[in-house]
Structure formats: structure tokens, C-alpha cells
Design a protein around this motif. Structure first.
Motif, PDB file in Angstrom:
ATOM      1  N   GLU A  69       1.092  -1.210   0.053  1.00 22.07           N
ATOM      2  CA  GLU A  69      -0.113  -0.148   0.055  1.00 22.07           C
ATOM      3  C   GLU A  69       0.806   1.215  -0.026  1.00 22.07           C
ATOM      4  O   GLU A  69       0.459   2.153  -0.659  1.00 22.07           O
ATOM      5  N   GLU A  70       1.984   1.241   0.872  1.00 21.20           N
ATOM      6  CA  GLU A  70       2.973   2.661   0.975  1.00 21.20           C
ATOM      7  C   GLU A  70       3.668   2.558  -0.569  1.00 21.20           C
ATOM      8  O   GLU A  70       3.632   3.688  -0.691  1.00 21.20           O
ATOM      9  N   LEU A  72       2.397   1.828  -3.450  1.00 20.50           N
ATOM     10  CA  LEU A  72       1.677   2.658  -4.443  1.00 20.50           C
ATOM     11  C   LEU A  72       1.458   4.168  -3.906  1.00 20.50           C
ATOM     12  O   LEU A  72       1.394   4.993  -4.869  1.00 20.50           O
ATOM     13  N   ARG A  73       1.253   4.453  -2.656  1.00 22.47           N
ATOM     14  CA  ARG A  73       0.808   5.741  -2.325  1.00 22.47           C
ATOM     15  C   ARG A  73       2.074   6.591  -2.612  1.00 22.47           C
ATOM     16  O   ARG A  73       2.094   7.792  -2.969  1.00 22.47           O
ATOM     17  N   ARG A  74       3.337   5.981  -2.093  1.00 23.31           N
ATOM     18  CA  ARG A  74       4.499   7.025  -2.397  1.00 23.31           C
ATOM     19  C   ARG A  74       5.079   6.838  -3.645  1.00 23.31           C
ATOM     20  O   ARG A  74       5.839   7.827  -4.040  1.00 23.31           O
ATOM     21  N   LYS A  75       4.786   5.919  -4.536  1.00 24.53           N
ATOM     22  CA  LYS A  75       5.183   5.866  -5.874  1.00 24.53           C
ATOM     23  C   LYS A  75       6.625   5.654  -5.889  1.00 24.53           C
ATOM     24  O   LYS A  75       7.348   6.504  -6.647  1.00 24.53           O
ATOM     25  N   GLN A 199       1.254   4.272   9.053  1.00 22.15           N
ATOM     26  CA  GLN A 199       0.861   2.971   8.872  1.00 22.15           C
ATOM     27  C   GLN A 199       1.845   1.774   8.855  1.00 22.15           C
ATOM     28  O   GLN A 199       1.653   0.767   9.364  1.00 22.15           O
TER      29      GLN A 199
END
Length: 666
Positions: A69-70, A72-75, A199
Motif C-alpha cells: 500500500e505504501e 503505491l501511495r508513495r510511488k 501505517q
């Protein structure tokens, strides 16, 4: 269940006697040990290596999911996030090593021999805990009065061949450099004071704690109050760590978890003066190895005895029974575990239940009663010179009342010998006196402070230090009389005696003071009935035709006077708010103003004013209570005060205290 414990053999054993019988610290720490090896459900007992624990955390579905998830979020590349997860894990993890424990344990044992006359533990409970730890993960939940708490608990576990705990410690310990490494190798793992919305940290930390629970690698220890109590009584519990610990049970990953409340009490707290300065608002010094070495001078002074009372082991499975249905949580994905409202409520109540057990099992000492007696004398004249005979008579009377209520005060031998023992131990609070004389004056000294604070003269601050120390020790007995005192004061001050009205007022006052007197949420009506029965049985009041009547005016008056100062304290804090300044940027900004008001009232010798009211802790608790009652409303420019609601609270409280408060506003 009786409040308080009497320290008698054979229920309590003196650890220092065991140490001598084994030939001293060196032979004790080098003795062959037989720590039971725990196991995961369905597997044979096996001690996992540190690397296996590390791998299980990083390869867990929860951590892998959050890494994805991180990413994807941080790219960014997943390797970068995984590396961060590894760094977080390395920062927090213990590196338990028995060789290090033996080396460090030797130094700790030598220090304990110098510091204490006795270290008392209720041995049979420890033998029971050892057996339970072979099957289920044991979680120690001690009260927290001093940094020595976790050292003592580990020492006792070592003595009784209980797997040494993995200890949740605050990250501020890491600034101690050398000592941080020693603590880490002794089983301490380090947690941030606040996780916020990080998270990745949440996932790694949760998984790290829970892998110890699921695999029963070792016992786990954490403080439900989250920080040391600088005020000598129980703090309002925190719930996050407990929820984390119980999650494997709710998911069905373990059959059961065993919770062991531990009450830890001390004749003399090592940090007593440091706490007093902190409570006055002087900054807490950073933890450092240098500071620890400077503190070695304390080893030259006796600190009396300390008492570790291990409560009955609590089976989580038995305690929660049908109140928590595990089938609600078993199917939730690891990374999306959410507690419903009922589960959160039950877990919160359990945290308060543990604190209640801490208080029930607390050792109430003669010194605690003496400090309460001295404070009552200072309420009449704060600058009085006391006499030993006067203090002795006051202590004797108060112990008689406590016994009447079913509270046990730990007296070793006769009262005169005990009281002199404690006065000699705490002689650094007084001008020199002759402890061998039949009677002698007791005059408190003033302690130096570096500088004055906002409008509070140095002289007032210097005198306040000893009063705060007295209050810390007197708070060690307040849990035994808080509810009784509230009922007596209601009957004396509020102008009504109908049971229903008294019950409503009792519940309202306890809600207002829930951070001062910790109770179980939702169970105040039951507490009222239980307290009523105690007061009836002890002959202080009687119930007739739905009304309460005091039949022992003298003792009812004493009980009321024991608790009213706690209410006077918050009442003075409430008075700081004025319609002239309807919005404040932050509650912290008004703490100094409250302290100035209290100082002014003390110098003007106004009634119902104690120097201990300068403590920042009850002032902050007062503001937290107003927040609970919806007095503050957030706005773009800060906190807006609802003066209508505030006046309702103040009026109702004033009807209970009957105090005349005169202080300046903001």
C-alpha cells in the motif's frame, strides 16, 4: 475483597534473603536456570532465535500488505519501503541475551542490596504463573511508580525461573546510549510515544508485539498507565497496547492469554524530588547514562522496602466470556483489523479493572498515612512546626478509621517503632531531629529551585517541593477512602439525603474526577452500592426509608476532609477562565496562570489552599474534565469556552465543596 496487604511470612518472601542463601549476587546470576519454553498452538515447544522473530514480522501478511500500500501511495520501489520497515524493526527490537542479563543482573543485585532492606514478593502466585506460562502467553501489567519497576520484575522472574519478559519501553530510553544497549539485550523493546498515522510503523510494531504473544516466545510486560505516576496514585489507563495484545486472542490465533496485574509499592521512591520539580513545571531531564551514574549517590541511603504483589492470573478467555464474540474478528484481513464499539468498551473496562486490582493489592504503609495526617495538619496552618506525638496520635486515629472501613495498613511490629523507622528514612525532608527522644519537633525544610515561574515567588516554590513529596506519598492511600469520602461530603454539604439524589451526585462527581480517582466506566452505580455497604457496616451511616443518615459525625467529617482538597484543587483551576477572554489558543498557556492564582491565594492565607495545588498534573486533569463535559469548542482561532456549561459545572461543584474561591482570571 479487602483493600491493602499485610506483609507477612509465609505469603510474602524476602528476595534479598534468597539472594544471601544462594551465596550473594554472583552465585545468584550464574546459577543454572530452567526457564519454561512456550509454544504456538499445535506445535512443540521451541525457542525461536532473534532472526526467526525478525523474519516472521517482515514476512507477515500484515506488514507485506502495508508495504504494498505504501509503495503505491508513495510511488516508489517496494525495496525502499521494505528497507524502511527493516530499519523500524531494528530500531524497536530487543536483542535478548541471557549472558548480558546475568552481567547486568549482577550490577542490579548489588544496587538492590544497598538500596533496600527488603524486596517482598507473594511467592505462591509466582509458582502458579510459572506453570501457566508453559501453556499460554503471560502478560505482566504492573503499576508504574519508578524506573526500577521493570528491573525488579525481571529480577523476580529470573529468581523463580519464569521466562524473562519482553518489556515495552519508551523510545526516550534510547538517548541513554550505553544503557539503551544493555536494556535492549535484557529484553526491552522500544516504542514511540505516539504512532500518529504512520501505517508502516503501526504494522511493524503490532506484528512484533503479537508474534511474541502468538508464539509464546517469552512473557510480555507493559505498563497500562503508559508512564510513571509522578503523583503516587494510579493514572487513567491507556488502551492502545492492551488492544494490540488482545488482538491475537480475538482473531483466534491463540487459545488464551493470561494477564497478571502486579502492584509495585515502595517505602521511598528514588525519583521523589525529581517528580516534585517536574510537577511544579520544571522540565524533565533527558534520560542519559551520565545522569544514571550521577544518581549513584542514592546508593548510600536506605530506601526501606519494596513490595511486589502479583495478582491472580486472569484468563482472557474466562474474563471476556460471551462479552466478546471472536467470530466477529476471525475473518477480518490482517491489515484491516477493526474493533467494534462493544469490543472497545469491554477492553477499556478491562484496563480499568486491572488498575482497580493494582489498588486493591497495593501495600498501604504507615508513611503514607503519616503524610496524609501531616497534610491535614497543614490545612489548619501550613507553616506549623509539628511534634512527633501529634503526628503519632493522628496516624493512630486514621489507621483505626481505615481498619474500621476494612482497609489493611502494613504495620511491622508496633506503630511507634514503624513511624520512627519511616521518619528516619525520610529525614532529608526535615531539619535535624533526635529520633531517640520520646517527643521532638518536626520542621520541614525548603528545597532550592533554579528560578521562579510565572508570578510564583521562589520562596513559595521552594516550600512547595516538600508539600508535593508529602502529597505523592499520601496519595498511596487515597484509593481506600475516595468513594467513602465523597458520599460523606455529599451528605454534609449538599443539603439532601435521598439515596437516589446522593447516587446521582456521587456518579457525577466521580465522572468529573475520573483522572484523579480511577474507576471502571459504566460501573459507578455498583461502586456506590458497594461503598454504601462499607459505610453502613463500619457504623458511619445508616439507611432508613430511602434516606441516608450519618450516625458517626466525627469519622464522616474526617473522610470528607480527606477527599475535599482534590476537589478544591480542580475548582481553583476552573476559576481561571473569564468571559473577557472567551477564546484561548491552547490549554497549556493557562497552566501558569492557575499556578499564579494558587500562589496568590496561599500567600493571602485563603482557606482550602494547599501548596501542592501548584502541581501541573491535577490542573491538566481539571482541563481534561472540562473537555469531557463539552466546555471547549474548537474554532479557527483556538478553543472557544462555553461559559453557560462551565457555570453549570462550577455551580454544582461549589454546592459540594462549599468553598469560597477567590482568584484572578485570565
Amino acid at each position: 475483597m479487602t483493600t491493602g496487604r499485610q506483609i507477612n511470612y509465609p505469603e510474602y518472601e524476602n528476595f534479598l534473603d534468597h539472594l544471601q542463601k544462594k551465596g550473594g549476587p554472583f552465585k545468584f546470576v550464574t546459577a543454572h536456570k530452567h526457564f519454561p519454553v512456550g509454544s504456538k498452538v499445535g506445535t512443540a515447544p521451541k525457542a525461536r532465535s532473534l532472526e526467526e522473530i525478525r523474519k516472521s514480522v517482515l514476512e507477515s501478511p500484515r506488514v507485506k500488505s502495508v508495504i504494498s500500500e505504501e509503495t503505491l501511495r508513495r510511488k516508489c520501489p517496494s525495496e525502499d519501503v521494505r528497507k524502511e520497515a527493516e530499519e523500524i524493526l531494528d530500531e524497536m527490537s530487543h536483542t535478548f541475551n541471557l549472558y548480558n542479563v546475568r552481567s547486568f543482573g549482577y550490577a542490579v543485585c548489588k544496587a538492590m542490596e544497598k538500596l533496600y532492606d527488603g524486596i517482598y514478593v507473594n511467592e505462591q502466585k509466582l509458582l502458579e504463573i510459572r506453570e501457566r506460562s508453559k501453556k499460554d502467553c503471560v502478560i505482566f501489567m504492573p503499576s508504574h511508580k519508578t524506573y526500577f519497576d521493570f528491573l525488579l520484575l525481571s529480577l523476580i522472574c529470573f529468581q523463580y525461573d519464569i521466562q524473562l519478559p519482553a518489556i515495552a519501553a519508551g523510545q526516550d530510553f534510547m538517548s541513554m546510549k550505553f544503557m539503551a544497549g544493555v536494556l535492549r539485550r535484557s529484553g526491552a523493546f522500544f516504542m514511540r510515544r505516539s504512532f500518529g498515522t504512520d501505517q508502516l510503523y503501526w504494522a511493524v510494531f503490532s506484528e512484533y508485539v503479537q508474534t511474541h504473544v502468538v508464539n509464546n516466545d517469552r512473557t510480555v510486560e507493559f505498563f497500562v498507565e503508559a508512564t510513571r505516576s509522578r503523583v503516587g496514585k494510579s493514572l487513567h489507563p491507556k488502551y492502545g497496547m492492551l488492544q494490540m495484545i488482545l488482538e491475537p486472542y480475538l482473531r483466534g490465533s491463540v487459545y488464551d492469554i493470561v494477564i497478571v496485574p502486579v502492584s509495585m509499592n515502595y517505602d521511598k521512591i528514588l525519583e521523589e524530588k525529581l517528580y516534585a520539580y517536574e510537577l511544579l513545571g520544571f522540565p524533565k531531564p533527558k534520560e542519559s547514562t551520565g545522569g544514571l551514574l550521577k544518581a549513584r549517590e542514592i546508593l548510600n541511603n536506605s530506601h526501606g522496602s519494596c513490595f511486589l504483589t502479583f495478582g491472580d492470573p486472569i484468563s482472557v478467555r474466562d474474563h471476556f466470556g460471551v462479552t466478546l464474540h471472536r467470530n466477529t474478528f476471525v475473518c477480518q484481513p490482517d491489515s484491516q483489523f477493526v474493533l467494534d464499539v462493544q469490543a472497545k468498551t469491554e477492553i477499556k473496562k478491562f484496563a480499568h479493572h486491572v488498575v482497580e486490582i493494582h489498588n486493591k493489592n497495593a501495600v498501604i504503609t504507615v508513611w503514607s498515612v503519616a503524610c496524609m495526617t501531616i497534610l491535614q495538619t497543614f490545612d489548619r496552618d501550613d507553616q506549623a512546626t509539628l511534634s512527633y506525638s501529634g503526628v503519632y496520635t493522628g496516624v493512630q486515629d486514621l489507621i483505626t478509621l481505615l481498619n474500621q472501613l476494612g482497609t489493611v495498613v502494613n504495620i511491622q511490629g508496633n506503630l511507634d517503632k514503624n513511624l520512627r523507622y519511616y521518619l528516619e528514612m525520610h529525614a532529608d525532608l526535615f531539619e535535624p531531629f533526635d529520633i531517640t527522644a520520646s517527643d521532638f519537633p518536626l520542621k520541614f525544610i525548603d528545597f532550592p529551585v533554579a528560578h521562579q515561574k510565572q508570578g510564583v515567588p521562589i520562596k513559595v516554590m521552594e516550600r512547595a517541593v516538600s508539600r508535593l513529596i508529602l502529597t505523592t506519598y499520601s496519595n498511596g492511600m487515597i484509593h481506600a477512602v475516595d468513594s467513602e469520602g465523597i458520599i460523606c461530603a455529599i451528605l454534609q454539604n449538599c443539603g439532601f439525603s435521598e439515596i437516589e439524589k446522593v447516587r446521582n451526585e456521587f456518579c457525577w462527581l466521580h465522572n468529573l474526577m475520573k483522572r484523579e480517582f480511577v474507576t471502571i466506566p459504566g460501573e459507578l452505580p455498583q461502586l456506590f452500592e458497594k461503598t454504601l455497604k462499607i459505610l453502613e457496616t463500619s457504623g458511619i451511616l445508616e439507611v432508613s426509608d430511602g434516606k441516608l443518615e450519618i450516625i458517626d459525625e466525627k469519622n464522616a467529617n474526617v473522610l470528607g476532609k480527606l477527599v475535599l482538597p482534590y476537589f478544591y484543587n480542580i475548582e481553583m483551576a476552573f476559576e481561571v477562565f473569564s468571559p473577557k477572554k472567551p477564546i484561548i489558543s491552547d490549554l497549556a498557556e493557562v497552566v501558569g496562570t492557575v499556578q499564579k492564582n494558587i500562589s496568590d491565594a496561599y500567600q493571602d492565607r485563603l482557606p482550602n489552599t494547599r501548596l501542592s495545588f501548584l502541581s501541573t498534573e491535577p490542573i491538566k486533569n481539571a482541563f481534561a474534565a472540562l473537555t469531557d463535559f463539552g466546555i471547549f469548542e474548537k474554532s479557527n482561532s483556538g478553543l472557544q469556552i462555553n461559559f453557560g456549561k462551565l457555570q453549570q459545572v462550577k455551580t454544582r461543584l461549589a454546592n459540594f465543596t462549599k468553598a469560597q474561591i477567590s482568584t484572578s482570571k485570565l
